[in-house]
Design a protein around this motif. Structure first.
Motif, PDB file in Angstrom:
ATOM      1  N   ILE A   1      -5.606  22.526  31.381  1.00 45.37           N
ATOM      2  CA  ILE A   1      -4.948  21.684  30.378  1.00 45.37           C
ATOM      3  C   ILE A   1      -6.044  21.189  29.441  1.00 45.37           C
ATOM      4  CG2 ILE A   1      -3.537  19.624  29.984  1.00 45.37           C
ATOM      5  CD1 ILE A   1      -2.589  19.879  32.917  1.00 45.37           C
ATOM      6  N   ALA A   2      -5.921  21.515  28.155  1.00 50.04           N
ATOM      7  CA  ALA A   2      -6.999  21.195  27.213  1.00 50.04           C
ATOM      8  C   ALA A   2      -6.441  20.594  25.931  1.00 50.04           C
ATOM      9  CB  ALA A   2      -7.805  22.454  26.887  1.00 50.04           C
ATOM     10  N   THR A   3      -7.325  19.954  25.174  1.00 53.66           N
ATOM     11  CA  THR A   3      -6.952  19.257  23.942  1.00 53.66           C
ATOM     12  C   THR A   3      -7.570  19.950  22.730  1.00 53.66           C
ATOM     13  OG1 THR A   3      -6.864  17.132  25.079  1.00 53.66           O
ATOM     14  CG2 THR A   3      -7.133  17.056  22.712  1.00 53.66           C
ATOM     15  N   LEU A   4      -6.801  19.982  21.646  1.00 55.48           N
ATOM     16  CA  LEU A   4      -7.324  20.417  20.351  1.00 55.48           C
ATOM     17  C   LEU A   4      -6.844  19.445  19.284  1.00 55.48           C
ATOM     18  CD1 LEU A   4      -6.912  24.298  20.255  1.00 55.48           C
ATOM     19  CD2 LEU A   4      -9.038  23.055  19.990  1.00 55.48           C
ATOM     20  N   HIS A   5      -7.740  19.143  18.334  1.00 57.87           N
ATOM     21  CA  HIS A   5      -7.361  18.241  17.245  1.00 57.87           C
ATOM     22  C   HIS A   5      -6.717  19.041  16.114  1.00 57.87           C
ATOM     23  CE1 HIS A   5      -9.146  14.665  18.966  1.00 57.87           C
ATOM     24  NE2 HIS A   5     -10.233  15.353  19.237  1.00 57.87           N
TER      25      HIS A   5
END
Length: 352
Positions: free
Chosen positions: A228-232
């Protein structure tokens, strides 16, 4: 220290999202996307220096990294009050800080209006799940709720890599190892490579900043881990394009093929001013079915929006469908719905 704690107490009492300490004006708080002064006295550089020194003392953190680089990220807790995520920086030669207020404990996902199909991501056992949105759109909170659901329902090893750690997870059914960048490990890429040797089942990656980290995350998802990862980024299409564009042009075809196989879901979110005076989230949800995989692989990601809009039976939801639902439920005004809609003309027709 007492002055700093007073400001933090005011912010928690007012349910503010952030506190600003910047020379040239008073200490301010942000309430529902609007900045309000917490006092009348304008801060001088000597005042901001004193307050920021107090922050580091409260956090028990040395200031040398900040003094060397000119900015720093970390978090600290005030017992009985809240946790705080801090970014300190220099501006016009003086010290400044923005402090994000993070409540103790994991928030209730239903009270935050997170859709059930987002929480169902906790049932996934492998693949890449991306949570995207602009800064301050609630990505960390959504991730924390999903990780908490996994922690409470599965017996596995969860490793989070964050900068800084916001929500603290206690071991429930699972073991949760939380690593803070620059304190527990050098950077995201090093943490991720190390995590693959730590028998993980679930990996949470606070941010994917470079192609090395992205490649390692995709490899981890490919080899049977849930990542599970974040991107702006704003929207599923921009998220897919950002990942591909992080690589040199000669590698992009291979990356598209790999991404089409490992990507499970993209959740994109933004916060809208609600009719109750509080912020309420709107979500775009894209699950990768065969149509989405083909579009990613064939470099036709601009057509993905059409698949999302027609994919409600598979749990998908476009941003405008989410906004329209909030309007129909009376949670946002018509003006807010039109302001935040991707296609305001079509939104207006649907409302009428």
């Amino acid at each position: 220290m007492g002055e700093l704690l007073d400001y933090l107490k005011y912010a928690v009492k007012d349910r503010a999202s952030d506190v600003f300490i910047v020379a040239g004006g008073p200490v301010c708080e942000k309430l529902d996307k609007q900045v309000h002064a917490l006092g009348k006295e304008k801060l001088l550089p000597v005042d901001t220096s004193r307050l920021i020194t107090d922050i580091y003392a409260q956090a028990g953190r040395p200031m040398n990294l900040f003094l060397e680089r000119g900015d720093d990220d970390f978090s600290f807790s005030v017992p009985g009050l809240a946790r705080f995520r801090v970014n300190t920086y220099r501006q016009r030669g003086s010290m400044a800080a923005v402090i994000r207020v993070v409540q103790f404990g994991i928030p209730n996902w239903e009270e935050l209006n997170i859709p059930p199909q987002v929480m169902e991501l906790a049932e996934a056992t492998s693949g890449l799940v991306l949570v995207s949105g602009t800064a301050g759109s609630g990505k960390s909170t959504t991730q924390a709720c999903v990780i908490d659901r996994i922690n409470c329902t599965r017996r596995c090893h969860i490793i989070t890599m964050e900068n800084p750690i916001e929500y603290l997870h206690r071991n429930e059914q699972s073991i949760v190892s939380q690593r803070e960048i620059a304190i527990d490990t050098v950077d995201y890429h090093s943490a991720l490579r190390g995590a693959l040797r730590q028998a993980p089942d679930v990996l949470l990656l606070g941010e994917m900043r470079d192609h090395e980290t992205i490649r390692t995350a995709m490899t981890a998802a490919e080899t049977g881990h849930l990542v599970i990862a974040t991107l702006h980024t704003k929207g599923a299409v921009n998220t897919v394009d950002r990942i591909v564009d992080a690589f040199p042009s000669e590698q992009q075809g291979q990356i598209r093929a790999q991404l089409s196989m490992v990507l499970k879901t993209v959740v994109s979110q933004q916060l809208l001013p609600g009719t109750d005076g509080r912020l309420t989230p709107a979500f775009e949800i894209m699950h990768t079915n065969s149509a989405v995989r083909s579009l990613i692989r064939d470099s036709k990601s601009h057509q993905i929006d059409n698949v999302i809009s027609s994919g409600s039976a598979e749990g998908m939801m476009s941003m405008d469908q989410s906004i329209l639902k909030l309007y129909q439920q009376g949670q946002i005004t018509k003006e807010t719905a039109l302001e935040y809609a991707d296609n305001p003309d079509q939104m207006k027709r649907r409302m009428d």
